[in-house]
Design a protein around this motif. Structure first.
Motif, PDB file in Angstrom:
ATOM      1  N   SER A  16       2.036  -3.594  27.016  1.00 40.50           N
ATOM      2  CA  SER A  16       1.771  -3.595  28.457  1.00 40.50           C
ATOM      3  C   SER A  16       1.470  -5.007  28.971  1.00 40.50           C
ATOM      4  CB  SER A  16       0.616  -2.659  28.783  1.00 40.50           C
ATOM      5  OG  SER A  16      -0.532  -2.999  28.031  1.00 40.50           O
ATOM      6  N   TRP A  17       1.232  -5.944  28.071  1.00 39.07           N
ATOM      7  CA  TRP A  17       1.058  -7.342  28.441  1.00 39.07           C
ATOM      8  C   TRP A  17       1.612  -8.217  27.332  1.00 39.07           C
ATOM      9  CZ3 TRP A  17      -2.375  -9.253  24.763  1.00 39.07           C
ATOM     10  CH2 TRP A  17      -3.285  -8.341  24.212  1.00 39.07           C
ATOM     11  N   GLU A  18       1.988  -9.401  27.683  1.00 39.33           N
ATOM     12  CA  GLU A  18       2.649 -10.315  26.759  1.00 39.33           C
ATOM     13  C   GLU A  18       1.791 -10.564  25.527  1.00 39.33           C
ATOM     14  OE1 GLU A  18       5.653 -12.554  25.221  1.00 39.33           O
ATOM     15  OE2 GLU A  18       5.701 -11.420  27.097  1.00 39.33           O
ATOM     16  N   GLY A  19       2.357 -10.272  24.363  1.00 38.83           N
ATOM     17  CA  GLY A  19       1.670 -10.531  23.107  1.00 38.83           C
ATOM     18  C   GLY A  19       0.717  -9.434  22.664  1.00 38.83           C
ATOM     19  N   GLU A  20       0.708  -8.292  23.354  1.00 33.60           N
ATOM     20  CA  GLU A  20      -0.213  -7.214  22.955  1.00 33.60           C
ATOM     21  C   GLU A  20       0.052  -6.751  21.533  1.00 33.60           C
ATOM     22  OE1 GLU A  20      -1.713  -2.725  24.334  1.00 33.60           O
ATOM     23  OE2 GLU A  20       0.011  -3.660  25.340  1.00 33.60           O
ATOM     24  N   GLU A  21       1.328  -6.724  21.149  1.00 33.79           N
ATOM     25  CA  GLU A  21       1.659  -6.244  19.805  1.00 33.79           C
ATOM     26  C   GLU A  21       1.043  -7.118  18.715  1.00 33.79           C
ATOM     27  OE1 GLU A  21       4.640  -9.269  21.037  1.00 33.79           O
ATOM     28  OE2 GLU A  21       3.770  -7.495  21.981  1.00 33.79           O
ATOM     29  N   ARG A  22       0.821  -8.379  19.015  1.00 32.83           N
ATOM     30  CA  ARG A  22       0.252  -9.276  18.008  1.00 32.83           C
ATOM     31  C   ARG A  22      -1.264  -9.130  17.866  1.00 32.83           C
ATOM     32  NH1 ARG A  22       3.719 -13.345  16.225  1.00 32.83           N
ATOM     33  NH2 ARG A  22       5.767 -13.248  17.247  1.00 32.83           N
ATOM     34  N   SER A  23      -1.870  -8.387  18.776  1.00 32.70           N
ATOM     35  CA  SER A  23      -3.325  -8.186  18.676  1.00 32.70           C
ATOM     36  C   SER A  23      -3.699  -7.385  17.439  1.00 32.70           C
ATOM     37  CB  SER A  23      -3.847  -7.482  19.936  1.00 32.70           C
ATOM     38  OG  SER A  23      -3.313  -6.165  20.032  1.00 32.70           O
ATOM     39  N   MET A  24      -2.741  -6.658  16.872  1.00 31.60           N
ATOM     40  CA  MET A  24      -3.009  -5.897  15.656  1.00 31.60           C
ATOM     41  C   MET A  24      -3.414  -6.821  14.502  1.00 31.60           C
ATOM     42  SD  MET A  24      -2.411  -2.892  16.797  1.00 31.60           S
ATOM     43  CE  MET A  24      -1.723  -2.376  18.382  1.00 31.60           C
ATOM     44  N   LEU A  25      -2.961  -8.056  14.550  1.00 26.91           N
ATOM     45  CA  LEU A  25      -3.261  -8.991  13.468  1.00 26.91           C
ATOM     46  C   LEU A  25      -4.722  -9.434  13.487  1.00 26.91           C
ATOM     47  CD1 LEU A  25      -0.056 -11.237  13.447  1.00 26.91           C
ATOM     48  CD2 LEU A  25      -0.416  -8.974  12.469  1.00 26.91           C
ATOM     49  N   ASP A  26      -5.457  -9.066  14.535  1.00 28.35           N
ATOM     50  CA  ASP A  26      -6.882  -9.413  14.595  1.00 28.35           C
ATOM     51  C   ASP A  26      -7.764  -8.373  13.908  1.00 28.35           C
ATOM     52  OD1 ASP A  26      -6.293 -11.687  16.060  1.00 28.35           O
ATOM     53  OD2 ASP A  26      -6.389 -10.620  17.985  1.00 28.35           O
ATOM     54  N   TRP A  27      -7.172  -7.247  13.519  1.00 31.96           N
ATOM     55  CA  TRP A  27      -7.959  -6.238  12.817  1.00 31.96           C
ATOM     56  C   TRP A  27      -8.558  -6.830  11.545  1.00 31.96           C
ATOM     57  CZ3 TRP A  27      -4.133  -1.454  12.672  1.00 31.96           C
ATOM     58  CH2 TRP A  27      -3.975  -0.968  13.973  1.00 31.96           C
ATOM     59  N   SER A  28      -9.778  -6.461  11.243  1.00 37.63           N
ATOM     60  CA  SER A  28     -10.398  -6.933   9.995  1.00 37.63           C
ATOM     61  C   SER A  28      -9.649  -6.397   8.779  1.00 37.63           C
ATOM     62  CB  SER A  28     -11.866  -6.501   9.941  1.00 37.63           C
ATOM     63  OG  SER A  28     -11.966  -5.082   9.995  1.00 37.63           O
ATOM     64  N   GLU A  29      -9.089  -5.180   8.902  1.00 31.21           N
ATOM     65  CA  GLU A  29      -8.332  -4.587   7.789  1.00 31.21           C
ATOM     66  C   GLU A  29      -7.090  -5.433   7.480  1.00 31.21           C
ATOM     67  OE1 GLU A  29     -10.699  -1.397   9.739  1.00 31.21           O
ATOM     68  OE2 GLU A  29      -9.319  -2.955  10.475  1.00 31.21           O
ATOM     69  N   TRP A  30      -6.486  -5.980   8.551  1.00 33.86           N
ATOM     70  CA  TRP A  30      -5.321  -6.846   8.344  1.00 33.86           C
ATOM     71  C   TRP A  30      -5.743  -8.179   7.723  1.00 33.86           C
ATOM     72  CZ3 TRP A  30      -0.131  -6.836   8.367  1.00 33.86           C
ATOM     73  CH2 TRP A  30       0.513  -8.063   8.412  1.00 33.86           C
ATOM     74  N   GLN A  31      -6.780  -8.761   8.250  1.00 36.52           N
ATOM     75  CA  GLN A  31      -7.217 -10.073   7.782  1.00 36.52           C
ATOM     76  C   GLN A  31      -7.626 -10.053   6.311  1.00 36.52           C
ATOM     77  OE1 GLN A  31      -7.070 -12.953   9.351  1.00 36.52           O
ATOM     78  NE2 GLN A  31      -6.233 -12.056  11.247  1.00 36.52           N
ATOM     79  N   SER A  32      -8.040  -8.902   5.801  1.00 34.33           N
ATOM     80  CA  SER A  32      -8.517  -8.823   4.424  1.00 34.33           C
ATOM     81  C   SER A  32      -7.409  -8.558   3.410  1.00 34.33           C
ATOM     82  CB  SER A  32      -9.582  -7.718   4.300  1.00 34.33           C
ATOM     83  OG  SER A  32      -9.020  -6.452   4.575  1.00 34.33           O
TER      84      SER A  32
END
Length: 541
Positions: free
Chosen positions: A488-504
């Motif tokens: 719904s906004w530019e780059g929203e799909e990349r916000s998933m990479l901020d999940w702690s589960e992803w970062q770990s």
């Protein structure tokens, strides 16, 4: 035959079912089957595996049956998707009809059924027997026990009739093979299955079964295929009327010839002829199949795009007009005046296939996109470029083979997964048989899928990952691509990479996450597959 005392002079063989189990084993299940005095039958209903018997390794697949004889040892293991199978043990007994003094039957460990894979067709009938046996396995009633025993005898007879180890079966098969050769020469005759079976001197039921084993087709389907192939040649080599061609190859009417031809080839005989006469200037619209056109040396009249996904830039169609399938309709497409339209399954969600059919002759591929070789061949046949197919496939297979050799040295057993990330969440692409990426990564390149890939997809092309599942994705390497459609906004799909589960994740922390172009990887085309290989080599080799 009877002896002088009127006794039946023969041995009687009968089979005693000792146990039947319906088993479901998971990935990497292993078991050794050490046979005593009993025979073991394994009938696989789903999944696949391997077995080693007498130092020979065999592949086990759904729809197949296997026999292990007494005194043998077989080592079994399931493969990537586990395995479901019926496990039967039985004894073989013999009583001698010509020996009045012998009252007790004798157990035998010798059978004319060969150890190893057995024919069991039709498999649906095999399953009917097994379901009945399994359903009544605990019966104690005398009548029902007798019915169970009779059912098992019938099941064994079903197997024996298909697996006779004698010259009779071989002679039947040879007779059917000779009839097929005769059919290739005399295809224009008005054949029936009964006439073909009579020609081979084989019962109709056996004839059809053996014919399908040899050709994978039923007799009349195979015959029509020969006729259509001959008709295609005549359409291009002559200006004969369609009726004359139809009658020459064996069709009674032009109407039936047209119908069968379009069912088989995808376009009418007249359109097939016109396509080849003007193939150099043909205006083709093939939405999200442009990859195949470019591979065949054809420039589409217009290329497909999506407002969020963009267009297939990797194809280099810089000067080809664009149509946005999400925001523009058939009226816009009609301005480009296509001569031929080719679509795949599911395209009707963007444009009505009825509307497309009114605009130009339209062919829809009925097979899954994973079979890109068939898509390429069908496209080439429709557009008169069959001479290019073999080279295209050979070049791809050489490229994949060389890449596989390099990756075997650099990656070894490290695990890989491919993810599609959107504003809706993270999805995991399937294993070696499904999806845009699995057949290339895991089959053609021989990379090892992470266990979650096989566990979660289970025959589907893609599986959604919850945060709990994501935490378990400890793959060594991750290929990711971003789907902007639901943002719904530019780059929203990349916000998933901020999940702690992803970062770990180990791959994230180790710098082994590789972003790839969305439309290059979300495509079944041969050029797309070649680009995937290049992307993988760039980061892993």
């Amino acid at each position: 035959m009877k002896n002088e005392n009127g006794r039946i002079n023969r041995s009687t063989w009968f089979y005693v079912l000792k146990d039947i189990q319906l088993r479901s084993e998971y990935i990497d299940w292993r078991e050794d089957f050490v046979q005593g005095n009993e025979f073991t039958l394994l009938i696989v209903t789903a999944g696949s595996g391997k077995w080693v018997l007498d130092k020979t390794e065999l592949t086990m697949r759904g729809g197949q049956s296997y026999l292990i004889a007494p005194g043998s040892t077989a080592r079994l293991r399931s493969e990537t998707e586990g395995m479901c199978f019926y496990h039967l043990t039985y004894e073989l007994w013999r009583s001698e009809g010509d020996d009045p003094g012998q009252t007790a039957p004798v157990r035998s460990s010798q059978s004319s059924l060969r150890q190893g894979e057995l024919l069991c067709r039709p498999f649906s009938q095999c399953i009917d027997y097994l379901e009945s046996l399994y359903r009544h396995r605990h019966t104690c009633n005398e009548l029902e026990s007798f019915e169970l025993a009779v059912c098992f005898q019938a099941f064994m007879l079903f197997l024996y009739r298909q697996n006779q180890n004698d010259s009779y079966t071989l002679n039947m098969r040879h007779a059917v093979e000779l009839s097929i050769e005769h059919l290739k020469e005399h295809y224009a005759n008005p054949w029936t299955v009964e006439q073909l079976a009579e020609l081979a001197n084989v019962a109709r039921w056996h004839y059809t079964r053996i014919f399908k084993e040899i050709t994978t087709q039923y007799p009349l389907d195979y015959l029509n295929g020969i006729r259509i192939d001959r008709a295609k040649h005549m359409l291009l080599a002559s200006d004969d009327r369609l009726l004359d061609i139809a009658q020459f190859v064996g069709f009674n009417s032009e109407y039936y010839f047209n119908r069968r031809f379009k069912q088989t080839v995808g376009v009418s005989p007249g359109q097939y002829r016109r396509n080849h006469y003007r193939q150099e200037n043909m205006r083709v619209f093939a939405p999200f199949l442009e990859d195949f056109l470019v591979a065949l040396g054809i420039t589409p009249v217009v290329q497909c795009s999506h407002s969020r996904w963009g267009k297939q830039d990797y194809l280099g169609l810089l000067h080809v007009p664009v149509i946005d399938i999400e925001n523009e309709d058939i009226a816009v497409l009609s301005c480009h005046k296509p001569d031929c339209i080719i679509i795949n399954i599911g395209f009707e969600r963007w444009m009505s296939d009825d509307g497309l059919g009114r605009l130009a002759p339209t062919y829809q591929f009925p097979h899954p996109g994973e079979d890109w070789r068939l898509t390429l061949r069908k496209s080439a046949e429709l557009l008169g470029r069959k001479d290019r197919v073999l080279d295209i496939i050979s070049q791809y297979e050489h490229k994949a083979s060389e890449a596989k050799r390099l990756l075997r040295q650099s990656v070894r057993t490290q695990t890989v997964a491919c993810l599609r990330i959107s504003a809706l969440g993270i999805s995991l692409y399937a294993g070696p048989d499904h999806g845009y990426t699995g057949p290339i990564l895991y089959k053609d390149l021989g990379l090892t899928p992470h266990p979650l890939v096989l566990q979660l997809s289970r025959g589907a092309r893609i599986a959604s990952l919850t945060k709990e599942w994501l935490k378990l994705l400890d793959a060594d390497h991750l290929f990711i691509t971003f789907d902007k459609r639901h943002s719904s906004w530019e780059g929203e799909e990349r916000s998933m990479l901020d999940w702690s589960e992803w970062q770990s994740l180990p791959a994230v922390q180790g710098g082994c996450v590789y972003e790839v172009d969305f439309l290059t990887w979300m495509n079944y085309g041969v050029i797309s597959h070649g680009k995937k290989i290049e992307d993988v080599l760039r980061v892993l080799a």
